[in-house]
Design an enzyme around this catalytic site. Structure first.
Site, PDB file in Angstrom:
ATOM      1  N   LYS A  27      57.252  52.562  33.000  1.00 39.13           N
ATOM      2  CA  LYS A  27      57.998  51.293  33.090  1.00 39.13           C
ATOM      3  C   LYS A  27      58.723  51.049  31.765  1.00 39.13           C
ATOM      4  O   LYS A  27      58.090  50.993  30.709  1.00 39.13           O
ATOM      5  CB  LYS A  27      57.008  50.152  33.373  1.00 39.13           C
ATOM      6  CG  LYS A  27      57.644  48.778  33.315  1.00 39.13           C
ATOM      7  CD  LYS A  27      56.655  47.672  33.651  1.00 39.13           C
ATOM      8  CE  LYS A  27      57.291  46.309  33.413  1.00 39.13           C
ATOM      9  NZ  LYS A  27      56.354  45.193  33.595  1.00 39.13           N
TER      10      LYS A  27
ATOM     11  N   LEU B 173      41.068  36.648  35.592  1.00 42.84           N
ATOM     12  CA  LEU B 173      41.503  35.469  36.344  1.00 42.84           C
ATOM     13  C   LEU B 173      40.554  34.285  36.158  1.00 42.84           C
ATOM     14  O   LEU B 173      40.964  33.133  36.329  1.00 42.84           O
ATOM     15  CB  LEU B 173      41.619  35.821  37.829  1.00 42.84           C
ATOM     16  CG  LEU B 173      42.628  36.934  38.151  1.00 42.84           C
ATOM     17  CD1 LEU B 173      42.566  37.316  39.628  1.00 42.84           C
ATOM     18  CD2 LEU B 173      44.054  36.503  37.782  1.00 42.84           C
TER      19      LEU B 173
ATOM     20  N   ILE C 235      40.973  41.065  43.861  1.00 41.21           N
ATOM     21  CA  ILE C 235      42.249  40.443  44.213  1.00 41.21           C
ATOM     22  C   ILE C 235      43.243  41.484  44.751  1.00 41.21           C
ATOM     23  O   ILE C 235      44.087  41.181  45.584  1.00 41.21           O
ATOM     24  CB  ILE C 235      42.833  39.661  43.021  1.00 41.21           C
ATOM     25  CG1 ILE C 235      44.045  38.825  43.415  1.00 41.21           C
ATOM     26  CG2 ILE C 235      43.212  40.571  41.877  1.00 41.21           C
ATOM     27  CD1 ILE C 235      43.783  37.372  43.423  1.00 41.21           C
TER      28      ILE C 235
ATOM     29  N   ILE D 209      32.834  40.684  48.825  1.00 47.90           N
ATOM     30  CA  ILE D 209      33.828  39.731  48.309  1.00 47.90           C
ATOM     31  C   ILE D 209      35.126  40.469  47.963  1.00 47.90           C
ATOM     32  O   ILE D 209      36.219  39.981  48.232  1.00 47.90           O
ATOM     33  CB  ILE D 209      33.264  38.982  47.071  1.00 47.90           C
ATOM     34  CG1 ILE D 209      32.090  38.108  47.490  1.00 47.90           C
ATOM     35  CG2 ILE D 209      34.354  38.144  46.402  1.00 47.90           C
ATOM     36  CD1 ILE D 209      31.364  37.442  46.340  1.00 47.90           C
TER      37      ILE D 209
HETATM   38  P1  FAD Z   1      39.247  40.083  40.779  1.00 50.87           P
HETATM   39  O1  FAD Z   1      40.066  41.290  41.003  1.00 50.87           O
HETATM   40  O2  FAD Z   1      39.344  38.978  41.776  1.00 50.87           O
HETATM   41  O3  FAD Z   1      37.726  40.555  40.678  1.00 50.87           O
HETATM   42  C1  FAD Z   1      36.649  39.655  40.804  1.00 50.87           C
HETATM   43  C2  FAD Z   1      35.351  40.426  40.900  1.00 50.87           C
HETATM   44  O4  FAD Z   1      34.264  39.509  40.906  1.00 50.87           O
HETATM   45  C3  FAD Z   1      35.233  41.271  42.164  1.00 50.87           C
HETATM   46  O5  FAD Z   1      34.631  42.515  41.860  1.00 50.87           O
HETATM   47  C4  FAD Z   1      34.288  40.450  43.021  1.00 50.87           C
HETATM   48  O6  FAD Z   1      33.574  41.243  43.917  1.00 50.87           O
HETATM   49  C5  FAD Z   1      33.388  39.852  41.940  1.00 50.87           C
HETATM   50  N1  FAD Z   1      32.682  38.654  42.380  1.00 50.87           N
HETATM   51  C6  FAD Z   1      33.189  37.418  42.593  1.00 50.87           C
HETATM   52  N2  FAD Z   1      32.219  36.588  43.013  1.00 50.87           N
HETATM   53  C7  FAD Z   1      31.074  37.313  43.048  1.00 50.87           C
HETATM   54  C8  FAD Z   1      29.734  37.027  43.426  1.00 50.87           C
HETATM   55  N3  FAD Z   1      29.350  35.825  43.878  1.00 50.87           N
HETATM   56  N4  FAD Z   1      28.822  38.022  43.350  1.00 50.87           N
HETATM   57  C9  FAD Z   1      29.176  39.263  42.917  1.00 50.87           C
HETATM   58  N5  FAD Z   1      30.423  39.596  42.560  1.00 50.87           N
HETATM   59  C10 FAD Z   1      31.364  38.623  42.634  1.00 50.87           C
HETATM   60  N6  FAD Z   1      48.605  41.230  36.406  1.00 50.87           N
HETATM   61  C11 FAD Z   1      49.396  42.073  35.713  1.00 50.87           C
HETATM   62  O7  FAD Z   1      49.085  42.373  34.564  1.00 50.87           O
HETATM   63  N7  FAD Z   1      50.511  42.599  36.289  1.00 50.87           N
HETATM   64  C12 FAD Z   1      50.917  42.254  37.524  1.00 50.87           C
HETATM   65  O8  FAD Z   1      51.919  42.772  38.000  1.00 50.87           O
HETATM   66  C13 FAD Z   1      50.162  41.303  38.240  1.00 50.87           C
HETATM   67  N8  FAD Z   1      50.526  40.882  39.466  1.00 50.87           N
HETATM   68  C14 FAD Z   1      49.800  39.898  40.086  1.00 50.87           C
HETATM   69  C15 FAD Z   1      50.245  39.341  41.281  1.00 50.87           C
HETATM   70  C16 FAD Z   1      49.550  38.295  41.866  1.00 50.87           C
HETATM   71  C17 FAD Z   1      50.057  37.662  43.133  1.00 50.87           C
HETATM   72  C18 FAD Z   1      48.335  37.834  41.307  1.00 50.87           C
HETATM   73  C19 FAD Z   1      47.540  36.738  41.956  1.00 50.87           C
HETATM   74  C20 FAD Z   1      47.875  38.395  40.138  1.00 50.87           C
HETATM   75  C21 FAD Z   1      48.600  39.415  39.511  1.00 50.87           C
HETATM   76  N9  FAD Z   1      48.170  39.944  38.307  1.00 50.87           N
HETATM   77  C22 FAD Z   1      48.967  40.825  37.631  1.00 50.87           C
HETATM   78  C23 FAD Z   1      46.883  39.577  37.756  1.00 50.87           C
HETATM   79  C24 FAD Z   1      45.851  40.676  38.045  1.00 50.87           C
HETATM   80  O9  FAD Z   1      45.778  40.914  39.425  1.00 50.87           O
HETATM   81  C25 FAD Z   1      44.486  40.258  37.526  1.00 50.87           C
HETATM   82  O10 FAD Z   1      44.592  39.819  36.206  1.00 50.87           O
HETATM   83  C26 FAD Z   1      43.548  41.433  37.545  1.00 50.87           C
HETATM   84  O11 FAD Z   1      43.523  42.035  38.787  1.00 50.87           O
HETATM   85  C27 FAD Z   1      42.167  41.019  37.161  1.00 50.87           C
HETATM   86  O12 FAD Z   1      41.514  40.351  38.190  1.00 50.87           O
HETATM   87  P2  FAD Z   1      39.980  40.028  37.954  1.00 50.87           P
HETATM   88  O13 FAD Z   1      39.255  41.283  37.686  1.00 50.87           O
HETATM   89  O14 FAD Z   1      39.891  38.925  36.961  1.00 50.87           O
HETATM   90  O15 FAD Z   1      39.543  39.388  39.362  1.00 50.87           O
END
Ligand code: FAD
Length: 503
Positions: free
Chosen positions: A79, A337, A46, A43
């Site tokens: 930064k 997220l 992001i 998967i």
């Molecule tokens: P993700 O990185 O999506 O991780 C999800 C995890 O869940 C992955 O390991 C995946 O493998 C796992 N997973 C999902 N489903 C399953 C399943 N069924 N079984 C097993 N594992 C699963 N934040 C900032 O602070 N500064 C920035 O400059 C910034 N820029 C951004 C720009 C964009 C366009 C976007 C969309 C976001 C940005 N963010 C920024 C936000 C930042 O990217 C996220 O807050 C951060 O990366 C955290 O993501 P996450 O860990 O919640 O999700």
């Protein structure tokens, strides 16, 4: 003794949210609690999220992370703030500095003297009274001075870093502290028949993992908080209509390899473009509103505006501004997220991960899962997101651009009452309303109000009693800042000097 202590925690997801949570919980729950993290390489994550705000330093320090090692491992940079280009009028620019503007020399806030000087014909922009701006403009960086008499003590800083490398670095720390990592895809979530609490997850290969507390870091899909518990989502896209991004890193321009010590946000026809310089590349992305632009066109626009050679193809991400109705529901807490999304205009998502982790520690449950504790968590989390939301909407609402549909739309849109009050209050006397737990303090709001030409109609009545002319003092402040900035090293040289020394 039958203690009610939680002994098994499962973190679902291994992006920035998952590994930040794992690293911090493994430090706090060092004894008697088994922490497991499940992530799926298939998967993936992001893969964006590279600019931060100053509280990230507290997070790293709490984990015992050395700044030098952190920057080397994440190819990070310093930064000092964000430069906003074209947000007010089309060719305007201003800087949102980390830290205050100079410092107060009187009981009336400094910016009131700046506004007074402006009425008297002074032309120096507010930016020139921020130490961070002087350093940023010169492409220089040094750590703030601990000496409160020095202008070098009047700024703050954060980092840009490679999010994938940061997660990997935190994984090493978490695993050293006993976190068990499980690779694979979760196929099913089992709920207790009576309580509706999550009991276990089942992997695609049939493995079953049980826990008492589940932290949902599964990204936008919100596997537990939404998929299993159907918590619901408050949609904020009527205030923040951007719903897509394309990202495309590029090389540093050969002619100027010094990474700028700040993020840049440039307003574009249907949204805005970020530029985040790291040591090894520049992160770029176009956040846009799909009602006004399609993905292919956005990718073309982005590709044609890069500073250096593109590194890879554009990657598209879809999102919806808003928040989960509850961040904590039953025995599941959403972090990252999965808890909601605000566009990265002020680099706040990683901070919101940090904020939820802090609340998990401050309000850590036992197996009774007291509803009052959960409600307090949700109350604070909701307030934090709403205040950041208002600050982001402010940038759109104050635009004077009329050249494209998006900008005409946001300039005319209704805004939350909480924000309307702040704008009206500033317009009247140039005063800033500070609320409890505001992440963005008055100088940040000031930067946007003034930067986007929302000039007050009146002034603070107190200034009329002071009989002080601040112009000379402001001039000296600017001069001292410019002189200090000129003596500091170039940002690239500081980063090169931080690299681990050969043994
Ligand atoms: P993700 O990185 O999506 O991780 C999800 C995890 O869940 C992955 O390991 C995946 O493998 C796992 N997973 C999902 N489903 C399953 C399943 N069924 N079984 C097993 N594992 C699963 N934040 C900032 O602070 N500064 C920035 O400059 C910034 N820029 C951004 C720009 C964009 C366009 C976007 C969309 C976001 C940005 N963010 C920024 C936000 C930042 O990217 C996220 O807050 C951060 O990366 C955290 O993501 P996450 O860990 O919640 O999700």
């Amino acid at each position: 003794m039958d203690d009610r202590k939680i002994r098994k925690v499962l973190i679902v997801g291994g992006g920035s949210a998952g590994w930040m949570t794992a690293a911090m919980l493994s430090q706090a729950l060092a004894r008697d609690c088994a922490i497991t993290l499940v992530e799926s390489e298939e998967i993936g994550t992001i893969g964006v999220g590279e600019a931060t705000i100053p509280p990230i330093r507290v997070f790293n320090q709490t984990l015992g992370i050395d700044e030098r090692e952190f920057l080397a491992r994440t190819k990070g940079s310093f930064k000092l703030g964000i430069e906003f280009v074209g947000w007010g009028a089309e060719n305007s620019r201003y800087f949102h500095p980390f830290g205050p503007y100079g410092r107060n020399f009187d009981m009336v806030p400094m910016h009131q003297y700046w506004l007074q000087a402006r009425r008297q014909g002074e032309t120096a922009p507010l930016d020139e009274h921020a130490m961070a701006w002087h350093l940023a403009r010169a492409g220089r960086f040094a750590h703030p001075s601990p000496d409160p008499r020095s202008v070098m003590s009047t700024f703050d800083y954060a980092y840009h870093f490679d999010a994938g490398l940061y997660a990997r670095f935190l994984r090493t720390i978490a695993e050293q502290r006993g976190v068990t990592r499980v690779e694979g895809r979760i196929a099913d979530v089992a709920l207790h028949g009576e309580t509706g609490f999550v009991e276990a997850v089942t992997m695609a290969d049939g493995r079953r993992i049980e826990a008492e507390l589940f932290i949902d870091c599964s990204g936008f899909r919100g596997l537990l908080i939404e998929g299993a518990l159907k918590t619901g989502y408050d949609d904020w896209s009527h205030w923040l209509p951007c719903d897509r991004a394309v990202a495309m890193p590029c090389a540093h321009p050969a002619a100027d390899p010094n990474p700028t010590p700040y993020t840049r946000s440039t307003a574009r026809a249907a949204g805005w473009q970020w530029r985040i310089p790291l040591q090894h590349r520049i992160g770029n992305g176009y956040v846009f509103c799909s009602a006004f632009l399609d993905e292919d066109r956005a990718a073309d626009d982005l590709a044609s505006s890069l500073d250096g050679a593109a590194l890879g193809d554009p990657r598209a991400v879809r999102f919806q501004a808003g928040r989960r109705k509850l961040h904590w529901n039953r025995n599941v807490i959403a972090v990252g997220l999965s808890s909601g999304f605000l566009e990265p205009l002020e680099s706040t998502s990683i901070h919101l991960i940090q904020a939820n982790i802090s609340k998990i520690l401050a309000l850590f449950p036992d197996r009774d899962f007291d509803p009052a504790t959960r409600d307090e968590f949700n109350r604070i989390a909701h307030g934090e997101m709403e205040r950041i939301r208002d600050f982001i909407i402010l940038h759109y609402k104050l635009t004077q651009r009329q050249d494209a549909e998006l900008w005409r739309h946001v300039a005319a849109m209704d805004i939350p009452d909480s924000l309307a009050l702040k704008i009206a209050h500033f317009r009247r006397h140039g005063r800033l309303i500070a609320r409890e737990l505001d992440l963005f303090a008055p100088p940040s709001w000031l930067a946007v109000h003034i930067g986007q030409n929302n000039l007050p109609e009146g002034h603070d009545p107190l200034i009329d009693y002071r009989g002080v002319d601040g112009r000379e003092w402001l001039g000296r402040l600017r001069g001292a800042m410019a002189a200090e900035a000129a003596q500091q090293p170039m940002h690239g040289a500081v980063l090169a000097g931080l690299a681990p020394q050969p043994a």
